[in-house]
Design a protein around this motif. Structure first.
Motif, short mmCIF file in Angstrom:
data_model
loop_
_atom_site.label_atom_id
_atom_site.label_comp_id
_atom_site.label_asym_id
_atom_site.label_seq_id
_atom_site.Cartn_x
_atom_site.Cartn_y
_atom_site.Cartn_z
N THR A 202 36.03 -16.37 1.91
CA THR A 202 34.70 -16.93 2.19
C THR A 202 34.64 -18.39 1.76
O THR A 202 33.91 -19.19 2.36
CB THR A 202 33.60 -16.12 1.50
N GLN A 205 36.11 -20.33 4.58
CA GLN A 205 35.15 -20.34 5.67
C GLN A 205 34.08 -21.41 5.43
O GLN A 205 33.72 -22.16 6.35
CB GLN A 205 34.48 -18.97 5.80
N ASP A 218 33.43 -12.74 10.84
CA ASP A 218 33.59 -11.73 9.79
C ASP A 218 34.90 -10.99 10.00
O ASP A 218 35.03 -10.23 10.98
CB ASP A 218 32.40 -10.77 9.82
N ARG A 221 34.86 -7.13 10.75
CA ARG A 221 34.38 -6.58 12.02
C ARG A 221 35.37 -6.89 13.12
O ARG A 221 36.26 -7.73 12.96
CB ARG A 221 33.03 -7.21 12.39
N GLN A 226 33.15 -10.02 18.25
CA GLN A 226 32.42 -11.20 17.80
C GLN A 226 32.64 -12.39 18.73
O GLN A 226 31.71 -13.14 19.05
CB GLN A 226 32.83 -11.58 16.38
#
Length: 347
Positions: A202, A205, A218, A221, A226
Protein backbone atom coordinates in the motif's frame (compact mmCIF):
# COMPACT_ATOMS: atom_id res chain seq x y z
CA UNK A 1 39.98 1.00 -3.85
CA UNK A 2 36.90 -0.56 -2.27
CA UNK A 3 34.07 -2.11 -4.25
CA UNK A 4 30.96 -4.25 -3.80
CA UNK A 5 31.90 -7.68 -5.14
CA UNK A 6 29.56 -10.52 -6.17
CA UNK A 7 30.96 -13.67 -4.54
CA UNK A 8 28.34 -16.07 -5.91
CA UNK A 9 24.57 -16.45 -5.40
CA UNK A 10 23.52 -14.97 -2.08
CA UNK A 11 26.97 -13.56 -1.28
CA UNK A 12 28.47 -10.10 -1.66
CA UNK A 13 31.32 -8.22 0.07
CA UNK A 14 32.54 -4.63 0.26
CA UNK A 15 36.27 -5.13 -0.01
CA UNK A 16 39.55 -3.96 -1.47
CA UNK A 17 40.11 -4.59 -5.18
CA UNK A 18 42.71 -3.23 -7.62
CA UNK A 19 42.09 0.27 -8.99
CA UNK A 20 40.84 0.27 -12.59
CA UNK A 21 43.12 1.69 -15.26
CA UNK A 22 42.74 2.77 -18.87
CA UNK A 23 43.05 -0.38 -20.98
CA UNK A 24 42.05 0.93 -24.42
CA UNK A 25 42.23 4.31 -26.19
CA UNK A 26 38.45 4.85 -25.83
CA UNK A 27 38.42 4.17 -22.08
CA UNK A 28 37.94 6.64 -19.24
CA UNK A 29 38.27 6.10 -15.52
CA UNK A 30 35.54 7.78 -13.49
CA UNK A 31 35.57 8.55 -9.78
CA UNK A 32 32.17 7.52 -8.48
CA UNK A 33 30.44 10.42 -6.73
CA UNK A 34 26.90 8.99 -6.53
CA UNK A 35 25.71 5.47 -7.24
CA UNK A 36 22.58 3.39 -6.73
CA UNK A 37 21.41 -0.22 -6.50
CA UNK A 38 19.16 -1.76 -9.15
CA UNK A 39 16.63 -4.55 -8.93
CA UNK A 40 18.80 -6.32 -11.50
CA UNK A 41 21.59 -6.43 -8.90
CA UNK A 42 19.20 -8.32 -6.63
CA UNK A 43 18.42 -10.72 -9.47
CA UNK A 44 22.17 -11.31 -9.90
CA UNK A 45 22.53 -12.07 -6.20
CA UNK A 46 19.62 -14.51 -6.40
CA UNK A 47 21.42 -16.37 -9.19
CA UNK A 48 18.95 -15.29 -11.88
CA UNK A 49 21.73 -13.96 -14.14
CA UNK A 50 24.24 -16.83 -14.46
CA UNK A 51 26.40 -14.89 -16.94
CA UNK A 52 27.76 -12.83 -14.01
CA UNK A 53 30.91 -14.47 -12.68
CA UNK A 54 31.92 -14.52 -9.00
CA UNK A 55 34.44 -11.78 -8.32
CA UNK A 56 32.58 -9.22 -10.44
CA UNK A 57 32.16 -5.68 -9.10
CA UNK A 58 28.42 -4.99 -9.30
CA UNK A 59 26.56 -1.88 -10.42
CA UNK A 60 25.71 -0.20 -13.72
CA UNK A 61 24.40 3.27 -12.73
CA UNK A 62 26.47 6.20 -11.50
CA UNK A 63 27.32 9.87 -11.65
CA UNK A 64 30.98 10.70 -11.33
CA UNK A 65 34.02 12.74 -12.29
CA UNK A 66 36.47 11.74 -15.00
CA UNK A 67 39.95 11.15 -13.53
CA UNK A 68 41.78 9.58 -16.48
CA UNK A 69 41.15 9.42 -20.23
CA UNK A 70 42.47 7.22 -23.02
CA UNK A 71 44.45 8.59 -25.93
CA UNK A 72 41.53 8.11 -28.32
CA UNK A 73 39.12 10.45 -26.52
CA UNK A 74 38.64 13.99 -27.78
CA UNK A 75 35.41 15.24 -26.17
CA UNK A 76 35.97 14.04 -22.60
CA UNK A 77 38.59 15.45 -20.29
CA UNK A 78 39.75 14.99 -16.73
CA UNK A 79 37.40 16.83 -14.37
CA UNK A 80 34.25 16.40 -16.47
CA UNK A 81 31.11 15.52 -14.50
CA UNK A 82 29.31 12.70 -16.25
CA UNK A 83 26.37 10.34 -16.09
CA UNK A 84 27.60 6.77 -16.57
CA UNK A 85 24.93 4.99 -18.58
CA UNK A 86 23.89 1.43 -17.80
CA UNK A 87 24.45 0.65 -21.49
CA UNK A 88 27.85 0.89 -23.15
CA UNK A 89 27.95 1.72 -26.86
CA UNK A 90 30.80 1.16 -29.30
CA UNK A 91 29.06 3.64 -31.62
CA UNK A 92 30.19 1.81 -34.75
CA UNK A 93 28.42 -1.55 -35.09
CA UNK A 94 25.20 -2.12 -37.02
CA UNK A 95 23.02 -1.92 -33.91
CA UNK A 96 24.70 1.18 -32.48
CA UNK A 97 24.39 2.99 -35.80
CA UNK A 98 20.61 2.51 -35.60
CA UNK A 99 20.30 3.50 -31.92
CA UNK A 100 19.99 -0.07 -30.61
CA UNK A 101 22.86 0.33 -28.17
CA UNK A 102 21.63 -2.42 -25.86
CA UNK A 103 22.38 -4.93 -28.63
CA UNK A 104 25.89 -3.56 -29.34
CA UNK A 105 28.09 -6.04 -31.22
CA UNK A 106 31.34 -4.13 -30.72
CA UNK A 107 31.98 -4.90 -27.06
CA UNK A 108 29.22 -2.85 -25.47
CA UNK A 109 25.62 -3.42 -24.41
CA UNK A 110 24.97 -4.18 -20.77
CA UNK A 111 28.50 -4.94 -19.65
CA UNK A 112 29.05 -2.84 -16.49
CA UNK A 113 28.46 -5.03 -13.45
CA UNK A 114 27.74 -7.91 -15.82
CA UNK A 115 30.63 -8.75 -18.14
CA UNK A 116 33.13 -6.26 -16.67
CA UNK A 117 33.50 -4.57 -13.29
CA UNK A 118 30.80 -2.05 -12.54
CA UNK A 119 30.03 1.17 -10.72
CA UNK A 120 29.46 0.16 -7.09
CA UNK A 121 32.99 1.13 -6.29
CA UNK A 122 35.17 4.16 -5.67
CA UNK A 123 36.41 4.11 -9.28
CA UNK A 124 35.11 2.56 -12.51
CA UNK A 125 36.58 1.99 -15.97
CA UNK A 126 34.10 2.98 -18.69
CA UNK A 127 34.82 1.60 -22.18
CA UNK A 128 33.81 3.66 -25.23
CA UNK A 129 33.47 6.54 -22.81
CA UNK A 130 32.49 9.24 -25.31
CA UNK A 131 29.44 7.28 -26.46
CA UNK A 132 28.64 5.71 -23.07
CA UNK A 133 28.55 8.75 -20.78
CA UNK A 134 26.64 12.02 -20.81
CA UNK A 135 28.17 15.34 -19.82
CA UNK A 136 26.21 17.05 -17.05
CA UNK A 137 25.77 20.68 -16.16
CA UNK A 138 24.51 22.36 -13.02
CA UNK A 139 20.87 22.25 -14.17
CA UNK A 140 20.67 18.58 -13.14
CA UNK A 141 21.75 17.36 -9.70
CA UNK A 142 23.66 14.14 -9.09
CA UNK A 143 20.55 12.41 -7.72
CA UNK A 144 18.39 13.54 -10.62
CA UNK A 145 20.94 12.37 -13.17
CA UNK A 146 21.36 9.06 -11.36
CA UNK A 147 17.72 8.20 -12.09
CA UNK A 148 18.50 8.55 -15.80
CA UNK A 149 21.30 5.97 -15.80
CA UNK A 150 18.83 3.09 -16.03
CA UNK A 151 15.32 3.15 -14.61
CA UNK A 152 13.89 6.21 -16.42
CA UNK A 153 15.10 5.24 -19.91
CA UNK A 154 14.28 1.58 -19.23
CA UNK A 155 10.71 2.30 -18.19
CA UNK A 156 10.27 4.85 -20.98
CA UNK A 157 11.77 2.82 -23.84
CA UNK A 158 10.93 -0.78 -22.91
CA UNK A 159 7.63 0.02 -21.23
CA UNK A 160 5.98 3.20 -22.51
CA UNK A 161 7.38 3.54 -26.03
CA UNK A 162 7.50 -0.18 -26.82
CA UNK A 163 3.99 -0.45 -25.36
CA UNK A 164 2.83 2.22 -27.82
CA UNK A 165 1.11 4.29 -25.12
CA UNK A 166 -1.09 6.95 -26.69
CA UNK A 167 -3.25 9.84 -25.42
CA UNK A 168 -6.52 8.59 -23.98
CA UNK A 169 -5.26 5.01 -23.50
CA UNK A 170 -5.89 2.83 -20.49
CA UNK A 171 -2.52 1.76 -19.06
CA UNK A 172 -1.94 -0.68 -16.18
CA UNK A 173 1.50 -0.91 -14.59
CA UNK A 174 1.96 -4.19 -12.72
CA UNK A 175 4.55 -3.56 -10.02
CA UNK A 176 5.01 -0.18 -8.34
CA UNK A 177 8.68 -0.51 -7.49
CA UNK A 178 11.30 1.84 -8.96
CA UNK A 179 10.81 0.70 -12.57
CA UNK A 180 7.03 0.70 -12.20
CA UNK A 181 7.09 4.20 -10.73
CA UNK A 182 9.35 5.36 -13.56
CA UNK A 183 6.80 3.89 -15.99
CA UNK A 184 4.07 5.94 -14.31
CA UNK A 185 6.14 9.13 -14.56
CA UNK A 186 6.94 8.65 -18.24
CA UNK A 187 3.53 7.28 -19.28
CA UNK A 188 2.05 10.54 -18.00
CA UNK A 189 3.88 12.34 -20.81
CA UNK A 190 1.29 10.80 -23.19
CA UNK A 191 -1.84 11.73 -21.17
CA UNK A 192 -3.47 8.31 -20.75
CA UNK A 193 -7.07 8.43 -19.58
CA UNK A 194 -6.47 5.60 -17.09
CA UNK A 195 -3.07 5.02 -15.49
CA UNK A 196 -3.51 2.29 -12.89
CA UNK A 197 -0.92 0.51 -10.74
CA UNK A 198 -0.92 -2.90 -9.09
CA UNK A 199 1.29 -3.68 -6.11
CA UNK A 200 1.05 -5.68 -2.90
CA UNK A 201 2.47 -2.73 -0.94
CA UNK A 202 0.00 0.00 0.00
CA UNK A 203 2.96 2.33 0.58
CA UNK A 204 4.14 1.86 -2.99
CA UNK A 205 0.60 2.31 -4.26
CA UNK A 206 0.46 5.65 -2.41
CA UNK A 207 3.78 6.79 -3.92
CA UNK A 208 2.52 5.88 -7.40
CA UNK A 209 -0.68 7.85 -6.87
CA UNK A 210 1.33 10.88 -5.80
CA UNK A 211 3.45 10.46 -8.93
CA UNK A 212 0.39 10.64 -11.17
CA UNK A 213 -1.30 7.24 -11.29
CA UNK A 214 -5.06 7.58 -11.49
CA UNK A 215 -5.95 4.34 -9.72
CA UNK A 216 -4.37 1.78 -7.39
CA UNK A 217 -5.91 -1.64 -7.91
CA UNK A 218 -6.63 -4.05 -5.06
CA UNK A 219 -4.36 -7.11 -5.41
CA UNK A 220 -6.80 -9.04 -3.23
CA UNK A 221 -9.55 -8.83 -5.86
CA UNK A 222 -9.70 -10.07 -9.44
CA UNK A 223 -7.46 -7.71 -11.40
CA UNK A 224 -9.24 -8.57 -14.63
CA UNK A 225 -12.59 -7.54 -13.11
CA UNK A 226 -11.13 -4.27 -11.81
CA UNK A 227 -9.50 -3.39 -15.12
CA UNK A 228 -12.72 -4.13 -16.99
CA UNK A 229 -14.62 -1.89 -14.58
CA UNK A 230 -12.26 0.97 -15.46
CA UNK A 231 -12.37 0.36 -19.22
CA UNK A 232 -15.99 -0.27 -20.09
CA UNK A 233 -15.49 -4.01 -20.00
CA UNK A 234 -12.73 -4.01 -22.64
CA UNK A 235 -9.49 -4.45 -20.70
CA UNK A 236 -6.33 -2.34 -20.78
CA UNK A 237 -4.84 -0.92 -23.97
CA UNK A 238 -1.38 -1.43 -22.48
CA UNK A 239 -0.10 -3.54 -19.60
CA UNK A 240 3.46 -2.86 -18.43
CA UNK A 241 5.09 -5.75 -16.55
CA UNK A 242 7.55 -4.27 -14.03
CA UNK A 243 8.27 -7.13 -11.62
CA UNK A 244 9.81 -10.09 -13.43
CA UNK A 245 7.86 -13.11 -12.18
CA UNK A 246 5.80 -15.64 -14.14
CA UNK A 247 2.61 -14.62 -12.36
CA UNK A 248 2.92 -10.91 -13.11
CA UNK A 249 3.66 -11.55 -16.79
CA UNK A 250 0.70 -13.90 -17.11
CA UNK A 251 -1.50 -11.34 -15.35
CA UNK A 252 -0.49 -8.67 -17.87
CA UNK A 253 -1.48 -10.91 -20.77
CA UNK A 254 -4.81 -11.62 -19.12
CA UNK A 255 -5.84 -8.02 -18.44
CA UNK A 256 -5.21 -6.47 -21.87
CA UNK A 257 -8.03 -6.13 -24.38
CA UNK A 258 -8.00 -7.71 -27.84
CA UNK A 259 -5.56 -5.66 -29.87
CA UNK A 260 -3.77 -4.67 -26.66
CA UNK A 261 -0.09 -4.53 -25.90
CA UNK A 262 1.96 -6.21 -23.15
CA UNK A 263 5.32 -4.51 -22.60
CA UNK A 264 7.57 -6.69 -20.46
CA UNK A 265 10.18 -4.67 -18.54
CA UNK A 266 10.90 -7.01 -15.63
CA UNK A 267 13.99 -9.25 -15.44
CA UNK A 268 12.85 -12.87 -15.40
CA UNK A 269 14.65 -15.79 -13.82
CA UNK A 270 11.99 -18.46 -14.42
CA UNK A 271 9.77 -19.50 -17.36
CA UNK A 272 6.31 -18.02 -17.77
CA UNK A 273 3.37 -19.64 -19.53
CA UNK A 274 1.91 -18.05 -22.63
CA UNK A 275 -1.58 -19.45 -23.20
CA UNK A 276 -1.66 -19.44 -26.99
CA UNK A 277 -4.57 -21.89 -26.92
CA UNK A 278 -6.56 -18.96 -25.50
CA UNK A 279 -4.76 -15.90 -26.82
CA UNK A 280 -3.87 -16.67 -30.43
CA UNK A 281 -7.13 -15.05 -31.51
CA UNK A 282 -6.79 -11.83 -29.46
CA UNK A 283 -4.44 -9.86 -31.75
CA UNK A 284 -2.03 -9.18 -28.90
CA UNK A 285 1.39 -7.60 -29.19
CA UNK A 286 3.97 -8.71 -26.63
CA UNK A 287 7.32 -6.95 -26.47
CA UNK A 288 10.43 -7.60 -24.45
CA UNK A 289 13.70 -5.76 -24.46
CA UNK A 290 16.86 -4.39 -22.97
CA UNK A 291 17.05 -0.63 -22.69
CA UNK A 292 19.09 1.17 -25.36
CA UNK A 293 19.32 4.52 -23.49
CA UNK A 294 18.81 6.33 -26.80
CA UNK A 295 16.28 8.58 -25.03
CA UNK A 296 18.62 9.63 -22.20
CA UNK A 297 19.47 13.04 -23.73
CA UNK A 298 15.78 13.87 -24.15
CA UNK A 299 15.02 12.72 -20.60
CA UNK A 300 17.89 14.85 -19.28
CA UNK A 301 16.37 17.87 -21.03
CA UNK A 302 12.95 17.12 -19.53
CA UNK A 303 14.41 16.85 -16.03
CA UNK A 304 16.45 20.04 -16.44
CA UNK A 305 13.38 21.96 -17.64
CA UNK A 306 11.17 20.66 -14.83
CA UNK A 307 8.90 18.72 -17.18
CA UNK A 308 9.84 15.44 -15.53
CA UNK A 309 10.03 15.33 -11.72
CA UNK A 310 12.13 12.42 -10.44
CA UNK A 311 12.30 13.60 -6.83
CA UNK A 312 9.90 10.89 -5.62
CA UNK A 313 12.21 8.09 -6.72
CA UNK A 314 14.97 8.42 -4.09
CA UNK A 315 13.77 7.43 -0.64
CA UNK A 316 17.00 6.54 1.20
CA UNK A 317 20.50 8.04 1.21
CA UNK A 318 23.75 6.52 2.42
CA UNK A 319 27.48 7.05 2.42
CA UNK A 320 29.15 4.85 -0.20
CA UNK A 321 30.92 2.94 2.55
CA UNK A 322 27.53 1.90 3.95
CA UNK A 323 26.60 0.00 0.79
CA UNK A 324 26.03 -3.28 2.66
CA UNK A 325 23.41 -1.53 4.82
CA UNK A 326 21.92 0.05 1.70
CA UNK A 327 21.53 -3.40 0.12
CA UNK A 328 19.69 -4.64 3.21
CA UNK A 329 17.31 -1.67 3.09
CA UNK A 330 16.75 -1.89 -0.67
CA UNK A 331 16.20 -5.65 -0.72
CA UNK A 332 13.63 -5.45 2.10
CA UNK A 333 11.49 -2.76 0.49
CA UNK A 334 8.27 -4.21 1.90
CA UNK A 335 9.46 -3.32 5.39
CA UNK A 336 11.59 -0.24 4.67
CA UNK A 337 9.51 1.42 1.95
CA UNK A 338 12.64 1.82 -0.18
CA UNK A 339 12.30 2.85 -3.81
CA UNK A 340 15.72 3.97 -5.01
CA UNK A 341 18.71 4.43 -2.72
CA UNK A 342 21.45 6.97 -3.42
CA UNK A 343 24.96 6.38 -2.13
CA UNK A 344 27.37 9.28 -2.22
CA UNK A 345 31.11 9.41 -1.68
CA UNK A 346 31.73 11.44 1.45
CA UNK A 347 28.00 11.87 2.18
Amino acid sequence: MKALVFEGPGRRTWREVPDPVVEAPQDAVVRIDTVTICGTDLHILKGDVPTVDPGRVLGHEAVGTVTEVGSGLSTLKVGDRVLVSCITSCGRCQYCRTGRYGQCLGGGGWILGHRIDGTQAQLCRVPFAETSTHLLDDAVSDEQALMLADILPTAYEVGVLAGNVRPGNSVVVVGAGPIGLAAVLTARLFSPAVLAVVDLSTDRQAVALRAGATHALDPGRSLLDQVRELTGGLGADVAIEAVGTPGTFETCVEIVRPGGHVANVGVHGAPATLHLERDWIRDLTITTGLVDTATTPALLNMVASGQLDVATLVTHRFDLGAIEEAYEVFSDAGRTGAMKVALSAGA
